[in-house]
Design a protein around this motif. Structure first.
Motif, PDB file in Angstrom:
ATOM      1  N   LEU A 190       0.823  -1.207   0.000  1.00  0.00           N
ATOM      2  CA  LEU A 190       0.000   0.000   0.000  1.00  0.00           C
ATOM      3  C   LEU A 190       0.854   1.253   0.000  1.00  0.00           C
ATOM      4  O   LEU A 190       0.557   2.227  -0.711  1.00  0.00           O
ATOM      5  N   VAL A 191       1.939   1.222   0.795  1.00  0.00           N
ATOM      6  CA  VAL A 191       2.846   2.384   0.823  1.00  0.00           C
ATOM      7  C   VAL A 191       3.462   2.618  -0.548  1.00  0.00           C
ATOM      8  O   VAL A 191       3.555   3.754  -1.028  1.00  0.00           O
ATOM      9  N   VAL A 192       3.890   1.543  -1.199  1.00  0.00           N
ATOM     10  CA  VAL A 192       4.487   1.677  -2.537  1.00  0.00           C
ATOM     11  C   VAL A 192       3.483   2.278  -3.516  1.00  0.00           C
ATOM     12  O   VAL A 192       3.810   3.173  -4.311  1.00  0.00           O
ATOM     13  N   VAL A 193       2.253   1.809  -3.445  1.00  0.00           N
ATOM     14  CA  VAL A 193       1.217   2.350  -4.332  1.00  0.00           C
ATOM     15  C   VAL A 193       0.994   3.833  -4.061  1.00  0.00           C
ATOM     16  O   VAL A 193       0.912   4.649  -4.990  1.00  0.00           O
ATOM     17  N   LEU A 194       0.885   4.201  -2.763  1.00  0.00           N
ATOM     18  CA  LEU A 194       0.650   5.600  -2.415  1.00  0.00           C
ATOM     19  C   LEU A 194       1.805   6.489  -2.855  1.00  0.00           C
ATOM     20  O   LEU A 194       1.598   7.595  -3.375  1.00  0.00           O
ATOM     21  N   VAL A 195       3.034   6.009  -2.641  1.00  0.00           N
ATOM     22  CA  VAL A 195       4.202   6.785  -3.088  1.00  0.00           C
ATOM     23  C   VAL A 195       4.191   6.942  -4.604  1.00  0.00           C
ATOM     24  O   VAL A 195       4.467   8.030  -5.139  1.00  0.00           O
ATOM     25  N   GLY A 196       3.871   5.874  -5.299  1.00  0.00           N
ATOM     26  CA  GLY A 196       3.804   5.950  -6.752  1.00  0.00           C
ATOM     27  C   GLY A 196       2.768   6.948  -7.227  1.00  0.00           C
ATOM     28  O   GLY A 196       3.014   7.722  -8.162  1.00  0.00           O
ATOM     29  N   VAL A 197       1.598   6.932  -6.583  1.00  0.00           N
ATOM     30  CA  VAL A 197       0.550   7.888  -6.945  1.00  0.00           C
ATOM     31  C   VAL A 197       1.013   9.309  -6.670  1.00  0.00           C
ATOM     32  O   VAL A 197       0.794  10.224  -7.477  1.00  0.00           O
ATOM     33  N   LEU A 198       1.682   9.521  -5.509  1.00  0.00           N
ATOM     34  CA  LEU A 198       2.162  10.861  -5.162  1.00  0.00           C
ATOM     35  C   LEU A 198       3.206  11.351  -6.156  1.00  0.00           C
ATOM     36  O   LEU A 198       3.156  12.499  -6.612  1.00  0.00           O
ATOM     37  N   VAL A 199       4.138  10.470  -6.500  1.00  0.00           N
ATOM     38  CA  VAL A 199       5.165  10.849  -7.487  1.00  0.00           C
ATOM     39  C   VAL A 199       4.519  11.183  -8.823  1.00  0.00           C
ATOM     40  O   VAL A 199       4.889  12.159  -9.488  1.00  0.00           O
ATOM     41  N   TRP A 200       3.558  10.410  -9.221  1.00  0.00           N
ATOM     42  CA  TRP A 200       2.860  10.679 -10.487  1.00  0.00           C
ATOM     43  C   TRP A 200       2.141  12.024 -10.434  1.00  0.00           C
ATOM     44  O   TRP A 200       2.201  12.810 -11.380  1.00  0.00           O
ATOM     45  N   LEU A 201       1.461  12.307  -9.306  1.00  0.00           N
ATOM     46  CA  LEU A 201       0.761  13.585  -9.167  1.00  0.00           C
ATOM     47  C   LEU A 201       1.734  14.754  -9.252  1.00  0.00           C
ATOM     48  O   LEU A 201       1.434  15.780  -9.874  1.00  0.00           O
ATOM     49  N   LEU A 202       2.915  14.605  -8.621  1.00  0.00           N
ATOM     50  CA  LEU A 202       3.866  15.710  -8.572  1.00  0.00           C
ATOM     51  C   LEU A 202       4.620  15.912  -9.870  1.00  0.00           C
ATOM     52  O   LEU A 202       4.921  17.047 -10.247  1.00  0.00           O
ATOM     53  N   THR A 203       4.953  14.839 -10.543  1.00  0.00           N
ATOM     54  CA  THR A 203       5.877  14.955 -11.671  1.00  0.00           C
ATOM     55  C   THR A 203       5.276  14.705 -13.040  1.00  0.00           C
ATOM     56  O   THR A 203       5.879  15.070 -14.049  1.00  0.00           O
ATOM     57  N   ALA A 204       4.135  14.075 -13.105  1.00  0.00           N
ATOM     58  CA  ALA A 204       3.597  13.716 -14.417  1.00  0.00           C
ATOM     59  C   ALA A 204       2.179  14.207 -14.653  1.00  0.00           C
ATOM     60  O   ALA A 204       1.787  14.455 -15.797  1.00  0.00           O
ATOM     61  N   SER A 205       1.422  14.370 -13.597  1.00  0.00           N
ATOM     62  CA  SER A 205       0.022  14.742 -13.760  1.00  0.00           C
ATOM     63  C   SER A 205      -0.125  16.241 -13.969  1.00  0.00           C
ATOM     64  O   SER A 205       0.693  17.049 -13.514  1.00  0.00           O
ATOM     65  N   SER A 206      -1.188  16.629 -14.644  1.00  0.00           N
ATOM     66  CA  SER A 206      -1.500  18.052 -14.813  1.00  0.00           C
ATOM     67  C   SER A 206      -2.268  18.616 -13.624  1.00  0.00           C
ATOM     68  O   SER A 206      -2.569  19.814 -13.588  1.00  0.00           O
ATOM     69  N   VAL A 207      -2.545  17.761 -12.639  1.00  0.00           N
ATOM     70  CA  VAL A 207      -3.313  18.209 -11.468  1.00  0.00           C
ATOM     71  C   VAL A 207      -2.570  19.314 -10.724  1.00  0.00           C
ATOM     72  O   VAL A 207      -3.178  20.271 -10.232  1.00  0.00           O
ATOM     73  N   LEU A 208      -1.219  19.209 -10.630  1.00  0.00           N
ATOM     74  CA  LEU A 208      -0.411  20.197  -9.921  1.00  0.00           C
ATOM     75  C   LEU A 208       0.538  20.906 -10.889  1.00  0.00           C
ATOM     76  O   LEU A 208       1.683  21.200 -10.559  1.00  0.00           O
ATOM     77  N   ALA A 209       0.049  21.203 -12.066  1.00  0.00           N
ATOM     78  CA  ALA A 209       0.868  21.860 -13.078  1.00  0.00           C
ATOM     79  C   ALA A 209       0.784  23.378 -12.938  1.00  0.00           C
ATOM     80  O   ALA A 209      -0.157  23.925 -12.363  1.00  0.00           O
ATOM     81  N   ALA A 210       1.802  24.063 -13.472  1.00  0.00           N
ATOM     82  CA  ALA A 210       1.827  25.524 -13.460  1.00  0.00           C
ATOM     83  C   ALA A 210       0.802  26.075 -14.446  1.00  0.00           C
ATOM     84  O   ALA A 210       0.793  25.691 -15.617  1.00  0.00           O
ATOM     85  N   ARG A 211      -0.040  26.948 -13.946  1.00  0.00           N
ATOM     86  CA  ARG A 211      -1.058  27.565 -14.796  1.00  0.00           C
ATOM     87  C   ARG A 211      -0.920  29.078 -14.865  1.00  0.00           C
ATOM     88  O   ARG A 211      -1.372  29.698 -15.829  1.00  0.00           O
ATOM     89  N   THR A 212      -0.331  29.675 -13.827  1.00  0.00           N
ATOM     90  CA  THR A 212      -0.174  31.133 -13.804  1.00  0.00           C
ATOM     91  C   THR A 212       1.233  31.490 -13.362  1.00  0.00           C
ATOM     92  O   THR A 212       1.908  30.713 -12.680  1.00  0.00           O
ATOM     93  N   VAL A 213       1.683  32.700 -13.726  1.00  0.00           N
ATOM     94  CA  VAL A 213       2.957  33.256 -13.287  1.00  0.00           C
ATOM     95  C   VAL A 213       2.662  34.593 -12.614  1.00  0.00           C
ATOM     96  O   VAL A 213       2.219  35.546 -13.264  1.00  0.00           O
ATOM     97  N   ASP A 214       2.872  34.653 -11.301  1.00  0.00           N
ATOM     98  CA  ASP A 214       2.616  35.866 -10.534  1.00  0.00           C
ATOM     99  C   ASP A 214       3.911  36.663 -10.421  1.00  0.00           C
ATOM    100  O   ASP A 214       4.963  36.119 -10.063  1.00  0.00           O
ATOM    101  N   VAL A 215       3.846  37.960 -10.718  1.00  0.00           N
ATOM    102  CA  VAL A 215       5.029  38.823 -10.721  1.00  0.00           C
ATOM    103  C   VAL A 215       4.839  39.939  -9.706  1.00  0.00           C
ATOM    104  O   VAL A 215       3.766  40.546  -9.634  1.00  0.00           O
ATOM    105  N   SER A 216       5.885  40.225  -8.934  1.00  0.00           N
ATOM    106  CA  SER A 216       5.843  41.338  -7.983  1.00  0.00           C
ATOM    107  C   SER A 216       7.228  41.954  -7.876  1.00  0.00           C
ATOM    108  O   SER A 216       8.227  41.365  -8.282  1.00  0.00           O
ATOM    109  N   GLY A 217       7.266  43.179  -7.307  1.00  0.00           N
ATOM    110  CA  GLY A 217       8.544  43.863  -7.077  1.00  0.00           C
ATOM    111  C   GLY A 217       8.974  44.786  -8.188  1.00  0.00           C
ATOM    112  O   GLY A 217       9.877  45.616  -8.001  1.00  0.00           O
ATOM    113  N   GLN A 218       8.369  44.678  -9.348  1.00  0.00           N
ATOM    114  CA  GLN A 218       8.795  45.495 -10.478  1.00  0.00           C
ATOM    115  C   GLN A 218       8.299  46.936 -10.316  1.00  0.00           C
ATOM    116  O   GLN A 218       7.285  47.201  -9.685  1.00  0.00           O
TER     117      GLN A 218
END
Length: 253
Positions: free
Chosen positions: A46-74
């Motif tokens: 179960l741990v291996v499956v959960l880790v695999g799902v987490l790695v997939w979410l972080l590195t391959a899935s569009s669920v946590l992908a960059a959608r906006t670029v916020d700029v400040s300080g200029q």
């Protein structure tokens, strides 16, 4: 007649419950051990499956992908100029965004002294810029080159911004411009407002020309805070020249 001994015979005690036979005990231990191994294997799986799902979410899935670029300080730059230089690959997971490379791309903008890039979960990349502070403006054929306190000429503008000293110097002479920046930063506001321009052909031959017509021979950039105080103390409406190149032994005429 001899007396006969009388009494009761002790009853035989009933045998207690017999414990498990050695063979049965070993079988029970074997089964318990097997169950423990099965549970441990299930948990590990179960741990291996959960880790695999987490790695997939972080590195391959569009669920946590960059959608906006916020700029400040200029200040002078627009957010779109910063975004264009940052070139953040939208749609790529945040975990795979190379924030150091993004920051380096932003600092290729001449106006940017430094940049900090951070991931903002779940969908944003934040870019915080620090723009250069202009201290000097050097006359050029197409306007005025702005110079910061590091002696970097980074932008050309049509007019001298408020609070920036007009300077006559080589815009490519970084050590000289750095020395002029030290002088400009040391001037109190009241004195800076009275300076028409600063000129120098060498780092030890800095001269300030005041709007009143007074010339101040500054020398090099050392002890600039003290030199500024001495100039303020010696400056009068009749003073035409002040020499603070040796601030502990100034001269006027």
């Amino acid at each position: 007649m001899s007396p006969t001994a009388t009494g009761t015979r002790p009853r035989p005690t009933a045998p207690g419950p017999a414990g498990p036979q050695p063979g049965l005990r070993r079988e029970l231990d074997r089964r318990r051990s097997a169950r423990r191994r099965l549970v441990a294997a299930g948990v590990a799986g179960l741990v291996v499956v959960l880790v695999g799902v987490l790695v997939w979410l972080l590195t391959a899935s569009s669920v946590l992908a960059a959608r906006t670029v916020d700029v400040s300080g200029q200040r002078g730059l627009t957010p779109d100029q910063v975004r264009e230089a940052a070139a953040v690959p939208l749609g790529v997971p945040l975990a795979r965004q190379d924030v150091d490379a993004i920051a380096r791309r932003v600092t290729t903008l001449p106006q940017v002294a430094s940049a900090r890039v951070e991931r903002r979960w779940p969908h944003a990349v934040e870019v915080v810029v620090t723009e250069r502070e202009p201290l000097l403006a050097i006359r050029q054929p197409d306007g005025f080159a702005l110079v910061d306190d590091q002696g970097v000429a980074y932008e050309t503008v049509a007019r001298v911004p408020d609070g920036v000293l007009r300077a006559d110097a080589d815009p490519g002479a970084v050590p000289l411009l750095t020395a002029l920046g030290v002088v400009a930063a040391a001037l109190p506001v009241e004195l800076a407002d009275r300076v028409e321009r600063v000129r120098a052909t060498a780092a030890d031959d800095i001269v300030l020309e005041l709007r009143s017509g007074t010339t101040v021979r500054w020398g090099d950039a050392s002890e600039s805070d003290l030199k500024a105080q001495v100039v303020e103390a010696l400056r009068t409406s009749k003073t035409r020249a002040i020499d603070v190149s040796a601030p502990h032994n100034p001269a006027t005429r």
